[in-house]
Design a protein around this motif. Structure first.
Motif, PDB file in Angstrom:
ATOM      1  N   ARG A   1       0.848  -1.192   0.000  1.00 42.02           N
ATOM      2  CA  ARG A   1       0.000   0.000   0.000  1.00 42.02           C
ATOM      3  C   ARG A   1       0.885   1.245   0.000  1.00 42.02           C
ATOM      4  O   ARG A   1       1.915   1.278   0.655  1.00 42.02           O
ATOM      5  CB  ARG A   1      -0.893   0.030   1.235  1.00 42.02           C
ATOM      6  N   GLU A   2       0.446   2.230  -0.721  1.00 40.46           N
ATOM      7  CA  GLU A   2       1.147   3.495  -0.713  1.00 40.46           C
ATOM      8  C   GLU A   2       0.912   4.165   0.640  1.00 40.46           C
ATOM      9  O   GLU A   2      -0.214   4.180   1.138  1.00 40.46           O
ATOM     10  CB  GLU A   2       0.622   4.404  -1.827  1.00 40.46           C
ATOM     11  N   PRO A   3       1.945   4.727   1.250  1.00 40.21           N
ATOM     12  CA  PRO A   3       1.755   5.409   2.532  1.00 40.21           C
ATOM     13  C   PRO A   3       0.951   6.693   2.342  1.00 40.21           C
ATOM     14  O   PRO A   3       0.989   7.309   1.274  1.00 40.21           O
ATOM     15  CB  PRO A   3       3.184   5.715   2.980  1.00 40.21           C
ATOM     16  N   LYS A   4       0.225   7.070   3.374  1.00 42.39           N
ATOM     17  CA  LYS A   4      -0.575   8.294   3.309  1.00 42.39           C
ATOM     18  C   LYS A   4       0.304   9.537   3.366  1.00 42.39           C
ATOM     19  O   LYS A   4      -0.041  10.569   2.817  1.00 42.39           O
ATOM     20  CB  LYS A   4      -1.561   8.336   4.479  1.00 42.39           C
ATOM     21  N   TYR A   5       1.433   9.443   4.073  1.00 44.39           N
ATOM     22  CA  TYR A   5       2.289  10.612   4.272  1.00 44.39           C
ATOM     23  C   TYR A   5       3.719  10.286   3.882  1.00 44.39           C
ATOM     24  O   TYR A   5       4.196   9.180   4.092  1.00 44.39           O
ATOM     25  CB  TYR A   5       2.272  11.048   5.741  1.00 44.39           C
ATOM     26  N   ARG A   6       4.367  11.291   3.319  1.00 46.35           N
ATOM     27  CA  ARG A   6       5.795  11.196   3.019  1.00 46.35           C
ATOM     28  C   ARG A   6       6.429  12.498   3.491  1.00 46.35           C
ATOM     29  O   ARG A   6       5.879  13.569   3.285  1.00 46.35           O
ATOM     30  CB  ARG A   6       6.024  11.031   1.523  1.00 46.35           C
ATOM     31  N   ALA A   7       7.586  12.372   4.086  1.00 51.88           N
ATOM     32  CA  ALA A   7       8.301  13.560   4.536  1.00 51.88           C
ATOM     33  C   ALA A   7       9.793  13.248   4.510  1.00 51.88           C
ATOM     34  O   ALA A   7      10.192  12.088   4.620  1.00 51.88           O
ATOM     35  CB  ALA A   7       7.862  13.945   5.941  1.00 51.88           C
ATOM     36  N   SER A   8      10.594  14.266   4.367  1.00 56.21           N
ATOM     37  CA  SER A   8      12.040  14.097   4.441  1.00 56.21           C
ATOM     38  C   SER A   8      12.650  15.419   4.867  1.00 56.21           C
ATOM     39  O   SER A   8      12.005  16.469   4.822  1.00 56.21           O
ATOM     40  CB  SER A   8      12.611  13.647   3.091  1.00 56.21           C
TER      41      SER A   8
ATOM     42  N   GLY B   1      22.988  14.535   8.519  1.00 56.72           N
ATOM     43  CA  GLY B   1      22.238  13.415   7.966  1.00 56.72           C
ATOM     44  C   GLY B   1      20.954  13.847   7.276  1.00 56.72           C
ATOM     45  O   GLY B   1      20.512  14.984   7.371  1.00 56.72           O
ATOM     46  N   VAL B   2      20.381  12.907   6.573  1.00 55.80           N
ATOM     47  CA  VAL B   2      19.100  13.116   5.890  1.00 55.80           C
ATOM     48  C   VAL B   2      18.140  12.059   6.408  1.00 55.80           C
ATOM     49  O   VAL B   2      18.517  10.907   6.612  1.00 55.80           O
ATOM     50  CB  VAL B   2      19.259  12.954   4.356  1.00 55.80           C
ATOM     51  N   TRP B   3      16.892  12.435   6.666  1.00 57.00           N
ATOM     52  CA  TRP B   3      15.900  11.456   7.110  1.00 57.00           C
ATOM     53  C   TRP B   3      14.734  11.422   6.135  1.00 57.00           C
ATOM     54  O   TRP B   3      14.429  12.405   5.471  1.00 57.00           O
ATOM     55  CB  TRP B   3      15.407  11.760   8.523  1.00 57.00           C
ATOM     56  N   ASN B   4      14.140  10.268   6.024  1.00 56.96           N
ATOM     57  CA  ASN B   4      12.959  10.063   5.182  1.00 56.96           C
ATOM     58  C   ASN B   4      11.906   9.351   6.004  1.00 56.96           C
ATOM     59  O   ASN B   4      12.232   8.471   6.793  1.00 56.96           O
ATOM     60  CB  ASN B   4      13.294   9.208   3.958  1.00 56.96           C
ATOM     61  N   TYR B   5      10.663   9.720   5.799  1.00 60.34           N
ATOM     62  CA  TYR B   5       9.555   9.068   6.497  1.00 60.34           C
ATOM     63  C   TYR B   5       8.469   8.715   5.497  1.00 60.34           C
ATOM     64  O   TYR B   5       8.097   9.526   4.664  1.00 60.34           O
ATOM     65  CB  TYR B   5       8.970   9.995   7.566  1.00 60.34           C
ATOM     66  N   GLU B   6       7.982   7.474   5.575  1.00 61.80           N
ATOM     67  CA  GLU B   6       6.821   7.044   4.813  1.00 61.80           C
ATOM     68  C   GLU B   6       5.951   6.261   5.771  1.00 61.80           C
ATOM     69  O   GLU B   6       6.410   5.309   6.385  1.00 61.80           O
ATOM     70  CB  GLU B   6       7.225   6.152   3.639  1.00 61.80           C
ATOM     71  N   GLY B   7       4.701   6.664   5.923  1.00 65.12           N
ATOM     72  CA  GLY B   7       3.822   5.951   6.837  1.00 65.12           C
ATOM     73  C   GLY B   7       2.412   6.484   6.804  1.00 65.12           C
ATOM     74  O   GLY B   7       2.086   7.403   6.044  1.00 65.12           O
ATOM     75  N   ASP B   8       1.583   5.902   7.657  1.00 65.34           N
ATOM     76  CA  ASP B   8       0.179   6.290   7.707  1.00 65.34           C
ATOM     77  C   ASP B   8      -0.132   7.265   8.835  1.00 65.34           C
ATOM     78  O   ASP B   8      -1.269   7.655   9.021  1.00 65.34           O
ATOM     79  CB  ASP B   8      -0.700   5.040   7.857  1.00 65.34           C
ATOM     80  N   VAL B   9       0.881   7.642   9.605  1.00 63.98           N
ATOM     81  CA  VAL B   9       0.688   8.604  10.688  1.00 63.98           C
ATOM     82  C   VAL B   9       1.269   9.928  10.237  1.00 63.98           C
ATOM     83  O   VAL B   9       2.392  10.005   9.740  1.00 63.98           O
ATOM     84  CB  VAL B   9       1.377   8.120  11.981  1.00 63.98           C
ATOM     85  N   ASP B  10       0.503  10.982  10.443  1.00 64.61           N
ATOM     86  CA  ASP B  10       0.920  12.323  10.058  1.00 64.61           C
ATOM     87  C   ASP B  10       2.205  12.701  10.800  1.00 64.61           C
ATOM     88  O   ASP B  10       2.251  12.637  12.026  1.00 64.61           O
ATOM     89  CB  ASP B  10      -0.207  13.300  10.402  1.00 64.61           C
ATOM     90  N   PRO B  11       3.265  13.091  10.080  1.00 59.55           N
ATOM     91  CA  PRO B  11       4.520  13.457  10.744  1.00 59.55           C
ATOM     92  C   PRO B  11       4.334  14.595  11.754  1.00 59.55           C
ATOM     93  O   PRO B  11       5.013  14.635  12.774  1.00 59.55           O
ATOM     94  CB  PRO B  11       5.429  13.904   9.597  1.00 59.55           C
ATOM     95  N   GLU B  12       3.405  15.480  11.494  1.00 60.59           N
ATOM     96  CA  GLU B  12       3.139  16.584  12.424  1.00 60.59           C
ATOM     97  C   GLU B  12       2.627  16.028  13.765  1.00 60.59           C
ATOM     98  O   GLU B  12       2.984  16.529  14.828  1.00 60.59           O
ATOM     99  CB  GLU B  12       2.114  17.539  11.814  1.00 60.59           C
ATOM    100  N   SER B  13       1.813  14.988  13.723  1.00 60.85           N
ATOM    101  CA  SER B  13       1.312  14.358  14.944  1.00 60.85           C
ATOM    102  C   SER B  13       2.452  13.726  15.729  1.00 60.85           C
ATOM    103  O   SER B  13       2.482  13.795  16.960  1.00 60.85           O
ATOM    104  CB  SER B  13       0.286  13.271  14.619  1.00 60.85           C
ATOM    105  N   ILE B  14       3.387  13.107  15.021  1.00 60.54           N
ATOM    106  CA  ILE B  14       4.539  12.494  15.684  1.00 60.54           C
ATOM    107  C   ILE B  14       5.368  13.572  16.374  1.00 60.54           C
ATOM    108  O   ILE B  14       5.751  13.425  17.536  1.00 60.54           O
ATOM    109  CB  ILE B  14       5.395  11.704  14.671  1.00 60.54           C
ATOM    110  N   LYS B  15       5.616  14.652  15.659  1.00 57.47           N
ATOM    111  CA  LYS B  15       6.395  15.757  16.225  1.00 57.47           C
ATOM    112  C   LYS B  15       5.703  16.319  17.464  1.00 57.47           C
ATOM    113  O   LYS B  15       6.329  16.505  18.510  1.00 57.47           O
ATOM    114  CB  LYS B  15       6.587  16.856  15.178  1.00 57.47           C
TER     115      LYS B  15
END
Length: 135
Positions: free
Chosen positions: A81-88, A94-108
Motif C-alpha cells: 500500500r502506498e503510505p498516506k504521508y511522506r516527509a524528508s 544526515g538526511v531522514w525520510n519518512y513514509e507511513g500512515d501517521v501524520d509526521p506533524e502528529s509524531i512531532k
C-alpha cells in the motif's frame, strides 16, 4: 485472504464490477436481513458481511497496489500500500525520510508533549529536592 475470491470476481475486475458484486453480496449477507434467525446464523452472517466489506474496501481503494510478481499460481496477491504521508529533511549532517500512515506533524507534537512533560516532572523533582535542602 483473496479479496477477489471473497467477492466472486476475476482479478481483472473493474471498479464498477467490484461495486456491483459488493452490493449484491452485502444485501444477501447483511445481518439485519436475518434478524429473526438464531444467534449462530446471525453471527455467521455478521462474519461473512465483515469479510465482504473488508474485501470491498481493500479493492476499491486507489491506494492499493497489486504486485503479482511472486511467480506462483497460489492465487494469493502480495500487496503493497502506498503510505498516506511522506516527509524528508535534514538533521545535522544526515538526511531522514519518512513514509507511513501517521501524520509526521502528529509524531512531532507527541514528542514535544513528552519532552514538555519530562521537563515538568524533572523540574518538580528538582524543586522538591531544593526545598528539602533548604528546610
Amino acid at each position: 485472504m483473496d479479496h477477489y475470491k471473497v467477492l466472486g470476481l476475476e482479478r481483472n475486475a473493474s471498479k464498477t464490477e467490484i461495486r456491483e458484486a459488493f452490493k449484491k453480496l452485502a444485501l444477501q449477507y447483511h445481518p439485519d436481513k436475518h434478524s429473526n434467525s438464531s444467534q449462530t446464523v446471525i453471527d455467521e452472517f455478521t462474519d461473512k458481511f465483515r469479510e465482504i466489506s473488508e474485501a470491498y474496501e481493500f479493492l476499491i481503494t486507489d491506494q492499493a497496489i497489486f504486485d503479482n510478481s511472486n511467480g506462483d499460481d497460489s492465487g494469493e496477491t502480495s500487496i503493497r500500500r502506498e503510505p498516506k504521508y511522506r516527509a524528508s529533511g535534514t538533521f545535522g549532517d544526515g538526511v531522514w525520510n519518512y513514509e507511513g500512515d501517521v501524520d509526521p506533524e502528529s509524531i512531532k507534537n507527541f514528542f514535544y508533549g513528552v519532552a514538555f512533560a519530562g521537563v515538568l516532572i524533572v523540574g518538580s523533582v528538582v524543586l522538591k529536592a531544593a526545598k528539602r535542602m533548604l528546610d
